[in-house]
Design a protein around this motif. Structure first.
Motif, mmCIF file in Angstrom:
data_model
loop_
_atom_site.group_PDB
_atom_site.id
_atom_site.type_symbol
_atom_site.label_atom_id
_atom_site.label_comp_id
_atom_site.label_asym_id
_atom_site.label_seq_id
_atom_site.Cartn_x
_atom_site.Cartn_y
_atom_site.Cartn_z
ATOM 1 N N GLU A 197 0.815 -1.214 0.000
ATOM 2 C CA GLU A 197 0.000 0.000 0.000
ATOM 3 C C GLU A 197 0.850 1.266 0.000
ATOM 4 O OE1 GLU A 197 -3.456 0.605 2.386
ATOM 5 O OE2 GLU A 197 -3.831 -1.543 2.596
ATOM 6 N N GLN A 198 1.859 1.322 0.857
ATOM 7 C CA GLN A 198 2.653 2.551 0.955
ATOM 8 C C GLN A 198 3.413 2.827 -0.332
ATOM 9 O OE1 GLN A 198 5.140 2.550 4.440
ATOM 10 N NE2 GLN A 198 3.413 2.783 5.849
ATOM 11 N N VAL A 199 3.999 1.781 -0.912
ATOM 12 C CA VAL A 199 4.735 1.956 -2.167
ATOM 13 C C VAL A 199 3.787 2.381 -3.276
ATOM 14 C CG1 VAL A 199 6.123 0.794 -3.916
ATOM 15 C CG2 VAL A 199 6.473 0.266 -1.505
ATOM 16 N N PHE A 200 2.619 1.743 -3.353
ATOM 17 C CA PHE A 200 1.638 2.070 -4.387
ATOM 18 C C PHE A 200 1.144 3.506 -4.221
ATOM 19 C CE2 PHE A 200 -2.698 1.920 -6.204
ATOM 20 C CZ PHE A 200 -2.407 1.456 -7.472
ATOM 21 N N ARG A 201 0.912 3.908 -2.975
ATOM 22 C CA ARG A 201 0.436 5.269 -2.711
ATOM 23 C C ARG A 201 1.472 6.293 -3.164
ATOM 24 N NH1 ARG A 201 -0.084 4.955 2.503
ATOM 25 N NH2 ARG A 201 -2.113 3.927 2.342
ATOM 26 N N ARG A 202 2.736 5.992 -2.913
ATOM 27 C CA ARG A 202 3.797 6.939 -3.243
ATOM 28 C C ARG A 202 4.114 6.950 -4.735
ATOM 29 N NH1 ARG A 202 7.437 4.753 -0.410
ATOM 30 N NH2 ARG A 202 8.550 3.631 -2.056
ATOM 31 N N GLU A 203 4.283 5.777 -5.324
ATOM 32 C CA GLU A 203 4.832 5.708 -6.680
ATOM 33 C C GLU A 203 3.778 5.661 -7.782
ATOM 34 O OE1 GLU A 203 8.157 3.231 -7.340
ATOM 35 O OE2 GLU A 203 8.808 3.245 -5.263
ATOM 36 N N VAL A 204 2.554 5.341 -7.441
ATOM 37 C CA VAL A 204 1.507 5.297 -8.463
ATOM 38 C C VAL A 204 0.452 6.378 -8.208
ATOM 39 C CG1 VAL A 204 -0.258 3.885 -9.594
ATOM 40 C CG2 VAL A 204 1.901 2.846 -8.854
ATOM 41 N N ILE A 205 -0.177 6.351 -7.029
ATOM 42 C CA ILE A 205 -1.212 7.343 -6.746
ATOM 43 C C ILE A 205 -0.605 8.738 -6.630
ATOM 44 C CG2 ILE A 205 -3.008 8.042 -5.123
ATOM 45 C CD1 ILE A 205 -3.416 5.142 -4.398
ATOM 46 N N GLY A 206 0.534 8.853 -5.929
ATOM 47 C CA GLY A 206 1.190 10.152 -5.811
ATOM 48 C C GLY A 206 1.630 10.695 -7.158
ATOM 49 N N ASP A 207 2.200 9.832 -7.993
ATOM 50 C CA ASP A 207 2.609 10.253 -9.335
ATOM 51 C C ASP A 207 1.400 10.668 -10.165
ATOM 52 O OD1 ASP A 207 4.741 10.165 -11.636
ATOM 53 O OD2 ASP A 207 3.037 8.981 -12.380
ATOM 54 N N PHE A 208 0.291 9.960 -9.998
ATOM 55 C CA PHE A 208 -0.956 10.279 -10.693
ATOM 56 C C PHE A 208 -1.388 11.719 -10.394
ATOM 57 C CE2 PHE A 208 -5.657 10.227 -10.693
ATOM 58 C CZ PHE A 208 -5.930 9.688 -11.931
ATOM 59 N N ALA A 209 -1.423 12.072 -9.113
ATOM 60 C CA ALA A 209 -1.835 13.417 -8.721
ATOM 61 C C ALA A 209 -0.811 14.467 -9.156
ATOM 62 C CB ALA A 209 -2.039 13.475 -7.208
ATOM 63 N N ASP A 210 0.469 14.169 -9.005
ATOM 64 C CA ASP A 210 1.515 15.121 -9.391
ATOM 65 C C ASP A 210 1.484 15.412 -10.887
ATOM 66 O OD1 ASP A 210 2.368 15.255 -6.781
ATOM 67 O OD2 ASP A 210 4.073 13.905 -7.061
ATOM 68 N N THR A 211 1.197 14.381 -11.671
ATOM 69 C CA THR A 211 1.169 14.557 -13.122
ATOM 70 C C THR A 211 0.040 15.500 -13.524
ATOM 71 O OG1 THR A 211 2.093 12.355 -13.431
ATOM 72 C CG2 THR A 211 1.050 13.361 -15.347
ATOM 73 N N TYR A 212 -1.136 15.320 -12.938
ATOM 74 C CA TYR A 212 -2.238 16.249 -13.222
ATOM 75 C C TYR A 212 -1.892 17.660 -12.770
ATOM 76 C CZ TYR A 212 -5.921 13.197 -15.002
ATOM 77 O OH TYR A 212 -6.683 12.371 -15.786
ATOM 78 N N CYS A 238 2.299 1.406 -12.507
ATOM 79 C CA CYS A 238 2.090 0.251 -11.625
ATOM 80 C C CYS A 238 2.899 -0.948 -12.108
ATOM 81 C CB CYS A 238 0.600 -0.083 -11.580
ATOM 82 S SG CYS A 238 0.176 -1.391 -10.419
ATOM 83 N N ASN A 239 2.835 -1.228 -13.413
ATOM 84 C CA ASN A 239 3.632 -2.326 -13.959
ATOM 85 C C ASN A 239 5.121 -2.087 -13.747
ATOM 86 O OD1 ASN A 239 1.496 -3.907 -14.915
ATOM 87 N ND2 ASN A 239 1.428 -2.824 -16.868
ATOM 88 N N GLN A 240 5.529 -0.835 -13.899
ATOM 89 C CA GLN A 240 6.943 -0.478 -13.826
ATOM 90 C C GLN A 240 7.496 -0.608 -12.410
ATOM 91 O OE1 GLN A 240 7.597 3.740 -14.456
ATOM 92 N NE2 GLN A 240 9.457 3.360 -15.640
ATOM 93 N N THR A 241 6.650 -0.394 -11.416
ATOM 94 C CA THR A 241 7.141 -0.343 -10.035
ATOM 95 C C THR A 241 6.701 -1.572 -9.243
ATOM 96 O OG1 THR A 241 5.240 1.068 -9.450
ATOM 97 C CG2 THR A 241 7.302 2.167 -10.007
ATOM 98 N N VAL A 242 5.534 -1.490 -8.611
ATOM 99 C CA VAL A 242 5.167 -2.545 -7.661
ATOM 100 C C VAL A 242 4.988 -3.911 -8.313
ATOM 101 C CG1 VAL A 242 4.168 -1.023 -5.945
ATOM 102 C CG2 VAL A 242 2.738 -1.824 -7.806
ATOM 103 N N LYS A 243 4.536 -3.963 -9.543
ATOM 104 C CA LYS A 243 4.269 -5.278 -10.125
ATOM 105 C C LYS A 243 5.554 -5.962 -10.583
ATOM 106 C CE LYS A 243 -0.603 -4.829 -11.120
ATOM 107 N NZ LYS A 243 -1.695 -4.795 -12.104
ATOM 108 N N PHE A 244 6.229 -5.416 -11.572
ATOM 109 C CA PHE A 244 7.397 -6.135 -12.082
ATOM 110 C C PHE A 244 8.616 -5.980 -11.185
ATOM 111 C CE2 PHE A 244 4.750 -6.520 -15.732
ATOM 112 C CZ PHE A 244 5.130 -7.733 -16.276
ATOM 113 N N ARG A 245 8.890 -4.802 -10.705
ATOM 114 C CA ARG A 245 10.078 -4.628 -9.857
ATOM 115 C C ARG A 245 9.967 -5.465 -8.590
ATOM 116 N NH1 ARG A 245 10.276 1.005 -7.373
ATOM 117 N NH2 ARG A 245 8.829 -0.061 -5.960
ATOM 118 N N ASP A 246 8.834 -5.316 -7.875
ATOM 119 C CA ASP A 246 8.707 -5.991 -6.591
ATOM 120 C C ASP A 246 8.443 -7.485 -6.735
ATOM 121 O OD1 ASP A 246 9.038 -3.463 -5.672
ATOM 122 O OD2 ASP A 246 7.210 -3.363 -4.497
ATOM 123 N N LEU A 247 7.637 -7.874 -7.738
ATOM 124 C CA LEU A 247 7.320 -9.290 -7.882
ATOM 125 C C LEU A 247 8.497 -10.090 -8.444
ATOM 126 C CD1 LEU A 247 3.589 -9.281 -9.004
ATOM 127 C CD2 LEU A 247 4.544 -10.017 -6.820
#
Length: 367
Positions: free
Chosen positions: A73-88, A100-109
């Motif tokens: 959750e924390q990683v997703f909030r920072r690297e996906v949701i946070g990036d989502f808001a920052d981009t807008y 999401c694929n770039q970070t929590v899914k492929f990197r972490d898995l």
């Protein structure tokens, strides 16, 4: 092989786990918990939270394979949701599925798979991994309607070598559901995920408002020729190419207007006729090459959006700047923040994020 399967709780990843187990592989299931259980349980078509985690566990039990749930959750909030808001907030249009694929899914898995002694990571993505002369290649899926190669363009060459996409050769989703039914999986008729998984009821502007209030501050709506046409309630509600939700500013006389750009610094939304939005040039940052970067301009096709038909282009790699310069044969709408993915027929050459908006043709906008 011992294979880690990323199980989201949906039919695709469940079929992948079932097929690999049926083939005799030693399968280990893993599900990422990415956001709040309670909120997700109320949203149909979500993934990686709530009921989906329970569905993934039920499938694992049915198949007789071990199953792990990883709290990200924390990683997703920072690297996906946070990036989502920052981009807008920058006046750009995010593409969270790639992040999401770039970070929590492929990197972490991939890291988890190696820790568990697995030889591969399998997912339910619709794409094909082909063994080429120089290693693994990423190709489009057999079913063009479900192809997800665009969303995998940020996958590194090392990750691609470790990845498997068993559904890439299936002709359509009906064939995949038939396999789920044959395997006796309860998710065989489960609906597909819809929209952005972490945005309740599609109200992404409400999420952005909580994280970046400046992105929903009021400002001016202006014509590309400088005329003030009205006001808006936040730049996060607009993206390049948008034609809806513009209110009284939708028309200039009898000519329909579209969002041509978002000036975050001045909180301005710029409108122009559709033809004036199109550009023949684009610049890509954060470029990920799945081939050796070209040392000379290379002809290929590119997709500026996930669901568009690939268009002919020439790509030049500026290694010193770390940027790719794209010249389109036929001008298109370039939306900063979105991905541009490069193809040689069905093979993905690489991809990056659009950094420079198409320059509005002010002469055409004022005509």
């Amino acid at each position: 092989m011992r294979i880690l399967v990323a199980m989201s709780g949906g039919v695709d990843s469940s079929v992948v786990a079932g097929l690999l187990a049926e083939q005799g592989h030693e399968v280990v299931g893993a599900t990422l918990q990415l956001y709040d259980h309670g909120a997700a349980a109320k949203k149909k078509g979500a993934c990686c939270a709530g009921q989906d985690i329970h569905d993934a566990r039920d499938v694992a039990d049915r198949l007789g394979i071990p199953h792990y749930v990883l709290d990200r959750e924390q990683v997703f909030r920072r690297e996906v949701i946070g990036d989502f808001a920052d981009t807008y907030a920058r006046g750009e249009t995010p593409i969270p599925c790639i992040r999401c694929n770039q970070t929590v899914k492929f990197r972490d898995l991939v890291a988890l798979a190696r820790d568990l002694g697995c030889e591969a990571l399998a997912t339910g993505h619709y794409a094909r991994r082909v063994e080429g002369a120089d290693g693994a290649e990423l190709h489009r899926a057999a079913d063009p309607a479900r192809d997800q190669s665009y969303f995998l363009a940020a996958t590194t060459r090392e990750q691609l070598g470790f990845a498997r996409f068993p559904l890439g050769g299936y002709p359509d989703k009906a064939a995949v559901r038939a396999v789920a039914a044959r395997l006796g999986l309860a998710v065989a008729d489960k609906p597909d995920s819809q929209d952005i998984c972490f945005v309740p009821e599609g109200r992404y502007d409400s999420l952005v408002a909580k994280l970046r209030p400046d992105a929903v501050a009021p400002g001016e709506v202006v014509h590309a020729d400088g005329r003030v046409l009205g006001s808006h309630a936040g730049i996060a509600r607009y993206t390049v190419g948008q034609g809806r939700g513009l209110g009284n500013a939708s028309w200039d006389g009898d000519e329909r207007l579209y969002v041509a750009g978002v000036d975050a610094g001045r909180r301005r939304v710029v409108l122009a006729p559709r033809g004036a939005l199109e550009s023949a040039e684009a610049t890509l940052g954060e470029v990920n090459w799945l081939v050796d970067p070209p040392d000379a301009p290379r002809r290929c096709t590119v997709k500026l959006r996930a669901r568009e038909v690939p268009r002919d282009a020439v790509v030049a790699w500026d290694a010193d700047a770390g940027l790719a310069r794209v010249t389109l044969d036929v001008p298109g709408i370039v939306a900063p923040g979105q991905a541009c993915v490069m193809y040689d027929e069905d093979r993905v050459l690489g991809g990056g994020f659009l950094r420079v908006a198409g320059t509005v043709d002010r002469a055409r906008a004022a005509a």
